[in-house]
Scaffold this motif. Structure first.
Motif, PDB file in Angstrom:
ATOM      1  N   SER A 145       0.843  -1.191   0.000  1.00 17.90           N
ATOM      2  CA  SER A 145       0.000   0.000   0.000  1.00 17.90           C
ATOM      3  C   SER A 145       0.878   1.241   0.000  1.00 17.90           C
ATOM      4  O   SER A 145       2.036   1.201   0.405  1.00 17.90           O
ATOM      5  N   ILE A 146       0.295   2.347  -0.466  1.00 13.09           N
ATOM      6  CA  ILE A 146       1.007   3.628  -0.517  1.00 13.09           C
ATOM      7  C   ILE A 146       1.512   3.994   0.871  1.00 13.09           C
ATOM      8  O   ILE A 146       2.629   4.462   1.042  1.00 13.09           O
ATOM      9  N   GLU A 147       0.659   3.752   1.884  1.00 12.30           N
ATOM     10  CA  GLU A 147       1.013   4.149   3.245  1.00 12.30           C
ATOM     11  C   GLU A 147       2.268   3.418   3.726  1.00 12.30           C
ATOM     12  O   GLU A 147       3.203   4.033   4.228  1.00 12.30           O
ATOM     13  N   ASN A 148       2.300   2.090   3.529  1.00 15.70           N
ATOM     14  CA  ASN A 148       3.472   1.316   3.932  1.00 15.70           C
ATOM     15  C   ASN A 148       4.704   1.749   3.152  1.00 15.70           C
ATOM     16  O   ASN A 148       5.788   1.878   3.708  1.00 15.70           O
ATOM     17  N   ALA A 149       4.526   1.943   1.841  1.00 21.00           N
ATOM     18  CA  ALA A 149       5.657   2.291   0.991  1.00 21.00           C
ATOM     19  C   ALA A 149       6.250   3.621   1.434  1.00 21.00           C
ATOM     20  O   ALA A 149       7.474   3.780   1.499  1.00 21.00           O
ATOM     21  N   LEU A 169      10.657   7.054  -4.427  1.00 19.81           N
ATOM     22  CA  LEU A 169       9.843   7.222  -5.628  1.00 19.81           C
ATOM     23  C   LEU A 169       9.549   5.869  -6.272  1.00 19.81           C
ATOM     24  O   LEU A 169       8.413   5.593  -6.671  1.00 19.81           O
ATOM     25  N   ALA A 170      10.565   5.014  -6.331  1.00 23.57           N
ATOM     26  CA  ALA A 170      10.373   3.710  -6.974  1.00 23.57           C
ATOM     27  C   ALA A 170       9.364   2.868  -6.203  1.00 23.57           C
ATOM     28  O   ALA A 170       8.447   2.279  -6.792  1.00 23.57           O
ATOM     29  N   GLU A 196      -1.535  -1.437  -5.131  1.00 26.63           N
ATOM     30  CA  GLU A 196      -2.736  -1.133  -4.360  1.00 26.63           C
ATOM     31  C   GLU A 196      -3.931  -0.927  -5.285  1.00 26.63           C
ATOM     32  O   GLU A 196      -5.040  -1.393  -5.016  1.00 26.63           O
ATOM     33  N   LEU A 197      -3.682  -0.238  -6.406  1.00 23.77           N
ATOM     34  CA  LEU A 197      -4.766   0.045  -7.356  1.00 23.77           C
ATOM     35  C   LEU A 197      -5.353  -1.246  -7.914  1.00 23.77           C
ATOM     36  O   LEU A 197      -6.564  -1.457  -7.902  1.00 23.77           O
ATOM     37  N   PHE A 232      -4.850   7.427  -0.045  1.00 23.10           N
ATOM     38  CA  PHE A 232      -3.681   8.267   0.137  1.00 23.10           C
ATOM     39  C   PHE A 232      -3.515   8.575   1.617  1.00 23.10           C
ATOM     40  O   PHE A 232      -4.224   9.394   2.180  1.00 23.10           O
ATOM     41  N   ALA A 233      -2.586   7.877   2.244  1.00 22.15           N
ATOM     42  CA  ALA A 233      -2.330   8.107   3.665  1.00 22.15           C
ATOM     43  C   ALA A 233      -0.830   8.163   3.862  1.00 22.15           C
ATOM     44  O   ALA A 233      -0.100   7.334   3.336  1.00 22.15           O
ATOM     45  N   ILE A 234      -0.389   9.186   4.576  1.00 22.57           N
ATOM     46  CA  ILE A 234       1.041   9.356   4.783  1.00 22.57           C
ATOM     47  C   ILE A 234       1.321   9.531   6.258  1.00 22.57           C
ATOM     48  O   ILE A 234       0.772  10.442   6.895  1.00 22.57           O
TER      49      ILE A 234
END
Lengths: 203, 171
Positions: free
Chosen positions: A32-36, A138-139, A148-149, A157-159
């Motif tokens: 997921s974006i958050e983990n990444a 970035l990668a 995730e998508l 989108f969670a940061i």
């Protein structure tokens, strides 16, 4: 050209797509974006500071004990990151789990220490660490975006614990391609992106 | 010879400096870490006792209150799993036989997909409202492929229950 020390890490010698170093966390936590994002920030922190310290000590550390010295220095920063995440970002710490302590053996960090920081002055080493770290971030964000998508049918989108909204693809999110959030999906996405970048002559 | 000594000295200094900085940093975040642990414990106690209003700790036993009445007890049990220690929170009903209310895994490092399934409801719900003598392994179905982890949980709950029961009864 000091700026080059930073910018080369973004594309020209991107850790994941060009050097193919640090693939283990890139495969494992890009669910997921958050983990990444959490992993990327942790790597930037450790890489930059360990590069700085190793560069400062590069003339003091005897050549044949350099690897253990580097590992101890890297492990110190990783422990600090681990404690910080545990204390202030418990849910992120839980979902990244063992992969935070495992940054110690992330080859991109030891790789930059050996190839760059141990031979170059502090400022250039810091820029190198920031650049390679940002390239890694970035990668891994790009990989996690597709995983995730496709794997959950939407993006959240969670940061670092803050949410910035989310979207889902109608219909597709009812039956997403779960394959992509499982380990083989990571290999496939990295492979496809790598192929695409080669084809487009980006790298 | 001189080189040898330099090696030892440099590496020792690096290790000492590293330990010192981790020690100092650990002390600065200690309060926040304790707070997180407390929050997690509260969450687990509330999950085991949905009616819980507050709880107090005395000698490693948590006394859970609702309306100023003790509705149950809880304590931590530690088992030796396949990948390290498994910490389990055990909730006890305040009834005549002191039956188990529910157990909940606080922390573990078992294999994902196998031993890690001890956290799943299918496994832990087997403990719900059972008297202690019903939970030796015959009473609890082990997880396929994770006998060591399952046994560790059962044995830890059982032996810690036997340890704690005297002081709970004497309350």
């Amino acid at each position: 050209m000091p700026f080059n020390d930073f910018s080369k890490g973004l594309i020209k010698i991107n850790p994941i797509f060009v050097l193919a170093l640090g693939l283990c966390p890139a495969l494992a936590v890009s669910i997921s974006i958050e983990n990444a994002f959490g992993m990327g920030i942790a790597v930037i922190f450790v890489l930059t500071l360990s590069n700085l310290i190793i560069s400062l000590l590069r003339n003091v550390i005897p050549k044949d004990v350099r690897i253990p010295s580097f590992i101890v220095i890297i492990a110190t920063f990783v422990t600090i990151v681990n404690l910080t995440f545990k204390a202030y970002l418990p849910s992120l710490s839980e979902s990244l789990g063992i992969y935070i302590p495992l940054i110690v053996v992330n080859c991109i960090i030891l790789g930059r220490a050996e190839a760059f920081a141990s031979k170059n002055p502090p400022l250039r080493s810091v820029l190198d660490g920031l650049g390679e770290g940002t390239g890694f971030l970035l990668a891994i964000l790009l990989i996690s975006f597709f995983r995730e998508l496709l794997g959950t049918g939407g993006i959240n989108f969670a940061i670092l614990g803050y949410e910035f909204g989310s979207f889902i693809i109608p219909l597709f999110s009812d039956m997403p391609a779960l394959f992509f959030i499982m380990p083989p999906g990571a290999f496939l996405i990295i492979g496809l992106l790598l192929g695409l970048f080669k084809r487009m002559d980006v790298i | 010879m001189k080189e040898n000594i330099k090696r030892v000295v440099v590496l020792t200094i690096i290790v000492l400096a590293s330990s010192l900085s981790i020690y100092v940093y650990n002390n600065t975040v200690e309060d926040a870490l304790k707070e997180q642990e407390m929050a997690e414990l509260t969450e687990h106690i509330n999950m085991i006792f949905p009616d819980a209003e507050r709880f107090i700790q005395k000698d490693d036993i948590y006394y859970v209150y609702s309306d100023d009445e003790i509705i149950g007890y809880a304590f931590e049990a530690i088992g030796k799993g396949y990948g390290g220690d498994i910490t389990i929170l055990v909730g006890i009903n305040n009834d005549e036989d002191l039956t188990i209310k529910k157990v909940s895994v606080l922390s573990h490092s078992e294999t994902p997909g196998l031993g890690a399934r001890i956290t799943e409801d299918e496994f832990v719900s087997q403990f719900d409202n059972k008297p202690i003598d019903a939970i030796k392994l015959e009473g609890i179905d082990a997880i396929t492929g994770a006998t060591i982890s399952s046994k560790a949980v059962v044995n830890a709950v059982y032996s810690e229950y036997k340890n704690k029961i005297q002081s709970i009864r004497s309350e």
